[in-house]
Design a protein around this motif. Sequence first.
Motif, PDB file in Angstrom:
ATOM      1  N   ASP A 277      -6.906  -7.788 -12.985  1.00 59.98           N
ATOM      2  CA  ASP A 277      -7.542  -6.353 -13.053  1.00 59.98           C
ATOM      3  C   ASP A 277      -8.725  -6.426 -12.734  1.00 59.98           C
ATOM      4  OD1 ASP A 277      -8.197  -3.937 -13.636  1.00 59.98           O
ATOM      5  OD2 ASP A 277      -8.668  -4.443 -15.608  1.00 59.98           O
ATOM      6  N   CYS A 278      -9.027  -6.182 -11.560  1.00 61.39           N
ATOM      7  CA  CYS A 278     -10.504  -5.850 -10.895  1.00 61.39           C
ATOM      8  C   CYS A 278     -11.195  -4.536 -10.992  1.00 61.39           C
ATOM      9  CB  CYS A 278     -10.620  -6.427  -9.352  1.00 61.39           C
ATOM     10  SG  CYS A 278      -9.947  -5.323  -8.303  1.00 61.39           S
ATOM     11  N   THR A 279     -10.351  -3.696 -11.988  1.00 62.04           N
ATOM     12  CA  THR A 279     -11.014  -2.167 -11.596  1.00 62.04           C
ATOM     13  C   THR A 279     -12.170  -1.957 -12.082  1.00 62.04           C
ATOM     14  OG1 THR A 279      -9.578  -1.533 -13.604  1.00 62.04           O
ATOM     15  CG2 THR A 279      -8.473  -1.586 -11.508  1.00 62.04           C
ATOM     16  N   ASN A 280     -12.925  -0.972 -12.001  1.00 61.83           N
ATOM     17  CA  ASN A 280     -13.805  -0.302 -13.002  1.00 61.83           C
ATOM     18  C   ASN A 280     -13.679   1.287 -13.120  1.00 61.83           C
ATOM     19  OD1 ASN A 280     -15.868  -2.559 -13.154  1.00 61.83           O
ATOM     20  ND2 ASN A 280     -16.074  -2.478 -11.117  1.00 61.83           N
ATOM     21  N   ALA A 281     -13.356   1.578 -14.120  1.00 58.20           N
ATOM     22  CA  ALA A 281     -12.869   2.839 -14.646  1.00 58.20           C
ATOM     23  C   ALA A 281     -14.247   3.519 -14.760  1.00 58.20           C
ATOM     24  CB  ALA A 281     -12.054   2.772 -15.707  1.00 58.20           C
TER      25      ALA A 281
ATOM     26  N   ASP B 102      -7.694   4.771 -12.223  1.00 56.40           N
ATOM     27  CA  ASP B 102      -6.950   6.191 -12.491  1.00 56.40           C
ATOM     28  C   ASP B 102      -5.346   6.115 -11.743  1.00 56.40           C
ATOM     29  OD1 ASP B 102      -9.165   7.144 -13.899  1.00 56.40           O
ATOM     30  OD2 ASP B 102      -9.756   8.446 -12.520  1.00 56.40           O
ATOM     31  N   ALA B 103      -5.435   5.314 -10.693  1.00 55.72           N
ATOM     32  CA  ALA B 103      -4.001   5.194  -9.976  1.00 55.72           C
ATOM     33  C   ALA B 103      -3.180   4.212 -10.575  1.00 55.72           C
ATOM     34  CB  ALA B 103      -4.206   4.901  -8.632  1.00 55.72           C
ATOM     35  N   VAL B 104      -3.756   3.139 -11.229  1.00 56.01           N
ATOM     36  CA  VAL B 104      -2.970   1.909 -11.630  1.00 56.01           C
ATOM     37  C   VAL B 104      -1.631   2.249 -12.634  1.00 56.01           C
ATOM     38  CG1 VAL B 104      -3.089  -0.189 -12.902  1.00 56.01           C
ATOM     39  CG2 VAL B 104      -4.766   0.308 -11.247  1.00 56.01           C
TER      40      VAL B 104
ATOM     41  N   GLY C  94       0.901  -1.388   0.081  1.00 56.12           N
ATOM     42  CA  GLY C  94       0.100  -0.102  -0.099  1.00 56.12           C
ATOM     43  C   GLY C  94       0.869   1.102   0.219  1.00 56.12           C
ATOM     44  N   ARG C  95       0.266   2.419  -0.235  1.00 56.97           N
ATOM     45  CA  ARG C  95       1.113   3.507  -0.295  1.00 56.97           C
ATOM     46  C   ARG C  95       1.303   4.087   1.189  1.00 56.97           C
ATOM     47  NH1 ARG C  95      -3.071   8.133  -2.894  1.00 56.97           N
ATOM     48  NH2 ARG C  95      -4.768   7.778  -1.750  1.00 56.97           N
ATOM     49  N   SER C  96       0.207   3.364   2.326  1.00 51.95           N
ATOM     50  CA  SER C  96       0.409   3.674   3.470  1.00 51.95           C
ATOM     51  C   SER C  96       1.047   2.461   4.044  1.00 51.95           C
ATOM     52  CB  SER C  96      -0.938   4.266   4.074  1.00 51.95           C
ATOM     53  OG  SER C  96      -0.779   3.676   5.495  1.00 51.95           O
TER      54      SER C  96
ATOM     55  N   ALA D   8      -5.795  -3.674  -6.866  1.00 50.17           N
ATOM     56  CA  ALA D   8      -6.882  -3.498  -6.150  1.00 50.17           C
ATOM     57  C   ALA D   8      -6.772  -1.894  -5.768  1.00 50.17           C
ATOM     58  CB  ALA D   8      -7.155  -4.040  -4.813  1.00 50.17           C
ATOM     59  N   LEU D   9      -6.789  -1.173  -6.996  1.00 49.39           N
ATOM     60  CA  LEU D   9      -6.513   0.371  -6.888  1.00 49.39           C
ATOM     61  C   LEU D   9      -7.411   0.805  -7.821  1.00 49.39           C
ATOM     62  CD1 LEU D   9      -2.548   0.459  -7.577  1.00 49.39           C
ATOM     63  CD2 LEU D   9      -3.707   0.428  -5.375  1.00 49.39           C
ATOM     64  N   PRO D  10      -7.823   2.356  -7.510  1.00 51.33           N
ATOM     65  CA  PRO D  10      -8.840   2.930  -8.401  1.00 51.33           C
ATOM     66  C   PRO D  10      -8.129   2.867  -9.933  1.00 51.33           C
ATOM     67  CG  PRO D  10      -8.265   4.321  -6.427  1.00 51.33           C
ATOM     68  CD  PRO D  10      -7.429   3.261  -6.374  1.00 51.33           C
TER      69      PRO D  10
HETATM   70  N1  LIG Z   1     -15.957  -1.189  -3.957  1.00 55.17           N
HETATM   71  C1  LIG Z   1     -16.580  -2.179  -5.150  1.00 55.17           C
HETATM   72  O1  LIG Z   1     -17.843  -2.016  -5.174  1.00 55.17           O
HETATM   73  C2  LIG Z   1     -15.651  -2.675  -6.181  1.00 55.17           C
HETATM   74  C3  LIG Z   1     -16.527  -3.722  -6.982  1.00 55.17           C
HETATM   75  C4  LIG Z   1     -15.713  -4.276  -7.762  1.00 55.17           C
HETATM   76  C5  LIG Z   1     -14.360  -3.579  -8.388  1.00 55.17           C
HETATM   77  N2  LIG Z   1     -13.885  -2.485  -7.727  1.00 55.17           N
HETATM   78  C6  LIG Z   1     -12.663  -2.045  -8.263  1.00 55.17           C
HETATM   79  O2  LIG Z   1     -11.593  -2.447  -7.217  1.00 55.17           O
HETATM   80  C7  LIG Z   1     -10.563  -1.554  -7.069  1.00 55.17           C
HETATM   81  C8  LIG Z   1     -10.220  -1.066  -5.647  1.00 55.17           C
HETATM   82  O3  LIG Z   1     -11.599  -0.746  -4.993  1.00 55.17           O
HETATM   83  P1  LIG Z   1     -11.895  -0.351  -3.570  1.00 55.17           P
HETATM   84  O4  LIG Z   1     -13.323  -0.720  -3.182  1.00 55.17           O
HETATM   85  O5  LIG Z   1     -10.971  -1.728  -2.710  1.00 55.17           O
HETATM   86  O6  LIG Z   1     -11.314   0.563  -3.032  1.00 55.17           O
HETATM   87  P2  LIG Z   1     -11.053   1.306  -1.760  1.00 55.17           P
HETATM   88  O7  LIG Z   1     -11.528   0.577  -0.380  1.00 55.17           O
HETATM   89  O8  LIG Z   1     -11.221   2.866  -1.615  1.00 55.17           O
HETATM   90  O9  LIG Z   1      -9.515   1.125  -1.871  1.00 55.17           O
HETATM   91  C9  LIG Z   1      -8.612   1.811  -2.805  1.00 55.17           C
HETATM   92  C10 LIG Z   1      -7.033   1.492  -2.373  1.00 55.17           C
HETATM   93  O10 LIG Z   1      -6.279   2.087  -3.505  1.00 55.17           O
HETATM   94  C11 LIG Z   1      -5.353   2.933  -2.733  1.00 55.17           C
HETATM   95  N3  LIG Z   1      -5.070   4.159  -3.576  1.00 55.17           N
HETATM   96  C12 LIG Z   1      -5.966   5.082  -4.055  1.00 55.17           C
HETATM   97  N4  LIG Z   1      -5.493   6.025  -4.697  1.00 55.17           N
HETATM   98  C13 LIG Z   1      -3.979   5.637  -4.916  1.00 55.17           C
HETATM   99  C14 LIG Z   1      -2.990   6.260  -5.630  1.00 55.17           C
HETATM  100  N5  LIG Z   1      -3.107   7.172  -6.303  1.00 55.17           N
HETATM  101  N6  LIG Z   1      -1.844   5.465  -5.463  1.00 55.17           N
HETATM  102  C15 LIG Z   1      -1.790   4.180  -4.624  1.00 55.17           C
HETATM  103  N7  LIG Z   1      -2.471   3.908  -3.914  1.00 55.17           N
HETATM  104  C16 LIG Z   1      -3.922   4.471  -4.204  1.00 55.17           C
HETATM  105  C17 LIG Z   1      -6.147   3.438  -1.455  1.00 55.17           C
HETATM  106  O11 LIG Z   1      -4.997   3.608  -0.538  1.00 55.17           O
HETATM  107  P3  LIG Z   1      -5.261   4.591   0.617  1.00 55.17           P
HETATM  108  O12 LIG Z   1      -5.923   4.001   1.622  1.00 55.17           O
HETATM  109  O13 LIG Z   1      -3.945   5.348   0.979  1.00 55.17           O
HETATM  110  O14 LIG Z   1      -6.107   5.889   0.088  1.00 55.17           O
HETATM  111  C18 LIG Z   1      -6.485   2.034  -1.194  1.00 55.17           C
HETATM  112  O15 LIG Z   1      -5.842   1.210  -0.622  1.00 55.17           O
HETATM  113  C19 LIG Z   1     -11.162  -0.256  -7.922  1.00 55.17           C
HETATM  114  O16 LIG Z   1     -10.641  -0.120  -9.111  1.00 55.17           O
HETATM  115  C20 LIG Z   1     -12.620  -0.573  -7.952  1.00 55.17           C
HETATM  116  O17 LIG Z   1     -13.394   0.251  -9.022  1.00 55.17           O
HETATM  117  C21 LIG Z   1     -14.555  -1.879  -6.781  1.00 55.17           C
END
Ligand SMILES: NC(=O)c1ccc[n+]([C@@H]2O[C@H](COP(=O)([O-])OP(=O)(O)OC[C@H]3O[C@@H](n4cnc5c(N)ncnc54)[C@H](OP(=O)(O)O)[C@@H]3O)[C@@H](O)[C@H]2O)c1
Length: 209
Positions: free
Chosen positions: A87-91, A67-69, A30-32, A63-65
Amino acid sequence: MRIGILGTGSMAEALGGQWARAGHEILVGGRSAARAEALAGRIGARAGTLREAARFGDAALLALPYDAVLGVLADAGPLPDDRVLIDCTNAIGPGLALTTGEGPGAARLIAAATGARVVKAFNHVTPAVWARTPPVFADGPLTVPLCGDDEQALALVATLVKDMGCAPLVTGPLHRADLLESATAFLIGLWHAGQDPRTLLPPPAALGG
Ligand SMILES: NC(=O)c1ccc[n+]([C@@H]2O[C@H](COP(=O)([O-])OP(=O)(O)OC[C@H]3O[C@@H](n4cnc5c(N)ncnc54)[C@H](OP(=O)(O)O)[C@@H]3O)[C@@H](O)[C@H]2O)c1
């Protein structure tokens, strides 16, 4: 298997938790550092940096947004040859529009930028579903669509799907991920509106010739 996970949020915890329980060795990056340590402690994994996770083991989950990947992977430097990226992302942006626009979708853009063997998977439902032990409903195990161009990479991800109690379904090459990404945005719109997308689907036999 040994799986790197980039991200410390909901998807990282749900999928990483399943794979750790199934006996896989997980490295969470993680970044943190504090959030990586905390998640690793919760799911029984090791913590590291995003760079380490991108390079760790047999495959890495993004498991990142979206836009960050690409920036995170560029900062990680060259990936090992034949790297498997999941890749599980949704852009998805405002109005549930795809931020990748009309061209190739997220999975294909990640593959083009990295040269990695990308498999699109796990993007179509929420972490709450992936965290179920197991993700099985009245109709049986949840089916997980997989799109990718590399048979070995698809087989690796199919194993991870089965290990969490779900049913893998290879739905075609990586270009089909564009359709899965669009379909997911469509499904999210229905779910947000309180609709049940399953009511759209007749039994296959009713479709006729
Ligand atoms: N949530 C859903 O319902 C769902 C379902 C299917 C797919 N997805 C996809 O799965 C991915 C992750 O979603 P999530 O729900 O796990 O999101 P999340 O809980 O918000 O976690 C996002 C993670 O990405 C990190 N991050 C954000 N911006 C970053 C950057 N610029 N550089 C490095 N790390 C960064 C965050 O770090 P910090 O904690 O430091 O901010 C956090 O660890 C996304 O692409 C999303 O579209 C989500």
